[in-house]
Design a protein around this motif. Structure first.
Motif, PDB file in Angstrom:
ATOM      1  N   GLN A 180     -39.220 -20.931  18.299  1.00  0.00           N
ATOM      2  CA  GLN A 180     -39.015 -20.273  19.578  1.00  0.00           C
ATOM      3  C   GLN A 180     -39.619 -18.883  19.541  1.00  0.00           C
ATOM      4  O   GLN A 180     -40.008 -18.377  18.488  1.00  0.00           O
ATOM      5  CB  GLN A 180     -37.516 -20.147  19.884  1.00  0.00           C
ATOM      6  N   ASP A 181     -39.688 -18.248  20.722  1.00  0.00           N
ATOM      7  CA  ASP A 181     -40.078 -16.854  20.766  1.00  0.00           C
ATOM      8  C   ASP A 181     -39.009 -16.030  20.075  1.00  0.00           C
ATOM      9  O   ASP A 181     -37.874 -16.470  19.902  1.00  0.00           O
ATOM     10  CB  ASP A 181     -40.224 -16.394  22.223  1.00  0.00           C
ATOM     11  N   LYS A 182     -39.351 -14.816  19.702  1.00  0.00           N
ATOM     12  CA  LYS A 182     -38.394 -13.955  19.020  1.00  0.00           C
ATOM     13  C   LYS A 182     -37.168 -13.745  19.894  1.00  0.00           C
ATOM     14  O   LYS A 182     -37.282 -13.336  21.048  1.00  0.00           O
ATOM     15  CB  LYS A 182     -39.042 -12.606  18.704  1.00  0.00           C
ATOM     16  N   PRO A 183     -35.955 -14.038  19.386  1.00  0.00           N
ATOM     17  CA  PRO A 183     -34.742 -13.921  20.196  1.00  0.00           C
ATOM     18  C   PRO A 183     -34.316 -12.471  20.347  1.00  0.00           C
ATOM     19  O   PRO A 183     -34.750 -11.599  19.596  1.00  0.00           O
ATOM     20  CB  PRO A 183     -33.713 -14.706  19.379  1.00  0.00           C
ATOM     21  N   PRO A 184     -33.446 -12.192  21.316  1.00  0.00           N
ATOM     22  CA  PRO A 184     -32.930 -10.836  21.471  1.00  0.00           C
ATOM     23  C   PRO A 184     -32.231 -10.381  20.202  1.00  0.00           C
ATOM     24  O   PRO A 184     -31.611 -11.171  19.495  1.00  0.00           O
ATOM     25  CB  PRO A 184     -31.929 -10.978  22.631  1.00  0.00           C
ATOM     26  N   ALA A 185     -32.308  -9.090  19.912  1.00  0.00           N
ATOM     27  CA  ALA A 185     -31.725  -8.565  18.678  1.00  0.00           C
ATOM     28  C   ALA A 185     -30.241  -8.875  18.575  1.00  0.00           C
ATOM     29  O   ALA A 185     -29.711  -9.110  17.495  1.00  0.00           O
ATOM     30  CB  ALA A 185     -31.955  -7.055  18.603  1.00  0.00           C
ATOM     31  N   ALA A 186     -29.539  -8.878  19.713  1.00  0.00           N
ATOM     32  CA  ALA A 186     -28.094  -9.100  19.697  1.00  0.00           C
ATOM     33  C   ALA A 186     -27.724 -10.501  19.242  1.00  0.00           C
ATOM     34  O   ALA A 186     -26.583 -10.765  18.891  1.00  0.00           O
ATOM     35  CB  ALA A 186     -27.513  -8.848  21.085  1.00  0.00           C
ATOM     36  N   LEU A 187     -28.694 -11.427  19.252  1.00  0.00           N
ATOM     37  CA  LEU A 187     -28.382 -12.811  18.927  1.00  0.00           C
ATOM     38  C   LEU A 187     -28.949 -13.242  17.573  1.00  0.00           C
ATOM     39  O   LEU A 187     -29.131 -14.417  17.323  1.00  0.00           O
ATOM     40  CB  LEU A 187     -28.928 -13.734  20.022  1.00  0.00           C
ATOM     41  N   THR A 188     -29.247 -12.316  16.686  1.00  0.00           N
ATOM     42  CA  THR A 188     -29.879 -12.666  15.421  1.00  0.00           C
ATOM     43  C   THR A 188     -28.936 -12.557  14.228  1.00  0.00           C
ATOM     44  O   THR A 188     -29.377 -12.550  13.089  1.00  0.00           O
ATOM     45  CB  THR A 188     -31.099 -11.762  15.171  1.00  0.00           C
ATOM     46  N   GLN A 189     -27.636 -12.493  14.463  1.00  0.00           N
ATOM     47  CA  GLN A 189     -26.680 -12.345  13.369  1.00  0.00           C
ATOM     48  C   GLN A 189     -26.396 -13.702  12.730  1.00  0.00           C
ATOM     49  O   GLN A 189     -25.286 -14.219  12.780  1.00  0.00           O
ATOM     50  CB  GLN A 189     -25.391 -11.719  13.896  1.00  0.00           C
ATOM     51  N   ARG A 190     -27.420 -14.267  12.123  1.00  0.00           N
ATOM     52  CA  ARG A 190     -27.346 -15.631  11.613  1.00  0.00           C
ATOM     53  C   ARG A 190     -26.214 -15.838  10.616  1.00  0.00           C
ATOM     54  O   ARG A 190     -25.610 -16.912  10.560  1.00  0.00           O
ATOM     55  CB  ARG A 190     -28.680 -16.002  10.969  1.00  0.00           C
ATOM     56  N   ASP A 191     -25.933 -14.844   9.814  1.00  0.00           N
ATOM     57  CA  ASP A 191     -24.933 -15.002   8.762  1.00  0.00           C
ATOM     58  C   ASP A 191     -23.505 -14.767   9.235  1.00  0.00           C
ATOM     59  O   ASP A 191     -22.572 -14.865   8.431  1.00  0.00           O
ATOM     60  CB  ASP A 191     -25.244 -14.049   7.601  1.00  0.00           C
ATOM     61  N   HIS A 192     -23.327 -14.472  10.505  1.00  0.00           N
ATOM     62  CA  HIS A 192     -21.965 -14.256  10.999  1.00  0.00           C
ATOM     63  C   HIS A 192     -21.169 -15.558  10.863  1.00  0.00           C
ATOM     64  O   HIS A 192     -21.658 -16.636  11.221  1.00  0.00           O
ATOM     65  CB  HIS A 192     -21.989 -13.809  12.460  1.00  0.00           C
ATOM     66  N   PRO A 193     -19.953 -15.508  10.335  1.00  0.00           N
ATOM     67  CA  PRO A 193     -19.171 -16.734  10.109  1.00  0.00           C
ATOM     68  C   PRO A 193     -18.839 -17.511  11.379  1.00  0.00           C
ATOM     69  O   PRO A 193     -18.486 -18.690  11.298  1.00  0.00           O
ATOM     70  CB  PRO A 193     -17.900 -16.217   9.422  1.00  0.00           C
ATOM     71  N   ALA A 194     -18.960 -16.891  12.541  1.00  0.00           N
ATOM     72  CA  ALA A 194     -18.638 -17.592  13.788  1.00  0.00           C
ATOM     73  C   ALA A 194     -19.549 -18.795  14.009  1.00  0.00           C
ATOM     74  O   ALA A 194     -19.129 -19.799  14.593  1.00  0.00           O
ATOM     75  CB  ALA A 194     -18.750 -16.637  14.975  1.00  0.00           C
ATOM     76  N   TYR A 195     -20.792 -18.726  13.531  1.00  0.00           N
ATOM     77  CA  TYR A 195     -21.728 -19.829  13.756  1.00  0.00           C
ATOM     78  C   TYR A 195     -21.414 -21.025  12.861  1.00  0.00           C
ATOM     79  O   TYR A 195     -21.465 -22.178  13.303  1.00  0.00           O
ATOM     80  CB  TYR A 195     -23.162 -19.343  13.556  1.00  0.00           C
ATOM     81  N   ALA A 196     -21.090 -20.744  11.613  1.00  0.00           N
ATOM     82  CA  ALA A 196     -20.679 -21.832  10.720  1.00  0.00           C
ATOM     83  C   ALA A 196     -19.376 -22.446  11.214  1.00  0.00           C
ATOM     84  O   ALA A 196     -19.165 -23.666  11.117  1.00  0.00           O
ATOM     85  CB  ALA A 196     -20.516 -21.313   9.292  1.00  0.00           C
ATOM     86  N   ASP A 197     -18.505 -21.616  11.773  1.00  0.00           N
ATOM     87  CA  ASP A 197     -17.236 -22.128  12.289  1.00  0.00           C
ATOM     88  C   ASP A 197     -17.462 -23.005  13.514  1.00  0.00           C
ATOM     89  O   ASP A 197     -16.772 -24.016  13.694  1.00  0.00           O
ATOM     90  CB  ASP A 197     -16.311 -20.967  12.642  1.00  0.00           C
TER      91      ASP A 197
END
Length: 250
Positions: free
Chosen positions: A31-48
């Motif tokens: 994809q195109d580069k996402p907004p900076a606010a949405l790049t917290q890949r390691d945040h546990p909320a995504y794995a959850d």
């Protein structure tokens, strides 16, 4: 004032949006580069969120439906149909022997795509939004919807294509998934639809899952065409040969 009919329409849209990604969580797409606010890949909320989706799906039921469809495909094959006529129950015995092989293979593929799934969620949601979506999948309403989907998903077109041409197409995946999602939504009550409509208005993050639908189906095609490992192939051959030998070489 919002009419109940409008809430129901929101509910249907939300149900359709939520259903597909939960069963076939997609891998990441370029994809195109996402907004900076949405790049917290390691945040546990995504794995959850990924965990919540997996918890909401009855994987055992999904496997059983797949094995049932596999039995039908065997029965439609002349050689196996003849074997069944000569020795009733042979197809059931073969499918029973294959069940643990395909259960393990399904788990392997899901684990293979897990990191990419989480990366996609990180590009789509803020951590707070991911938490909101995960809460839905863990709610009674979310579990009911996903329970319906687990029961209605039968990979008839997918297995037929795999057996006849060796390749699963997007059309095959669309047919199986769309049929299951529509049936799952049809199993919800009017009250369920209205409740989901209210959720959609209160939590817009839920409708953002709609952005994943196309990726879900494209990645599902790749997953269905995933090659068996040499060990998996050997296990399948061993099961079939052992059953046929036991049945017909006495």
């Amino acid at each position: 004032m919002i009419r109940m009919s409008a809430l129901r329409r929101y509910g249907v849209a939300l149900a359709l949006t939520l259903a597909a990604p939960a069963v076939f969580a997609p891998a990441a797409q370029a994809q195109d580069k996402p907004p900076a606010a949405l790049t917290q890949r390691d945040h546990p909320a995504y794995a959850d969120l990924y965990a919540a989706m997996e918890e909401a799906v009855d994987q055992r039921q999904v496997i059983e439906s797949a094995m049932s469809a596999m039995s039908a495909q065997f029965a439609a094959t002349p050689e196996f149909a003849q074997a069944e006529a000569a020795s009733p129950g042979v197809i059931e015995e073969i499918v029973s022997g294959l069940r643990p092989v395909f259960t393990a293979q399904s788990e392997r593929v899901r684990l293979l795509y897990r990191p990419a799934n989480i990366a996609l969620f990180a590009r789509t949601f803020t951590p707070e939004e991911a938490t909101t979506v995960a809460a839905f999948y863990r709610s009674d309403l979310g579990r009911k919807l996903m329970g319906n989907l687990s029961r209605t998903y039968v990979p008839t077109d997918t297995l037929a294509a795999a057996g006849s041409t060796g390749t699963v197409s997007r059309d095959n995946v669309d047919a199986d998934l769309d049929r299951a999602v529509n049936a799952a939504v049809g199993g919800m009550t009017e009250e369920d639809m209205i409740a989901m409509g209210k959720m959609a208005l209160a939590n817009p993050a839920l409708l953002k899952l709609n952005r994943l639908t196309g990726a879900v189906k494209e990645i599902r095609v790749q997953m269905e065409n995933e090659q068996l490992t040499a060990d998996e192939q050997k296990q399948i051959e061993t099961v079939i040969i052992d059953v046929l030998t036991r049945r017909f070489q006495k």
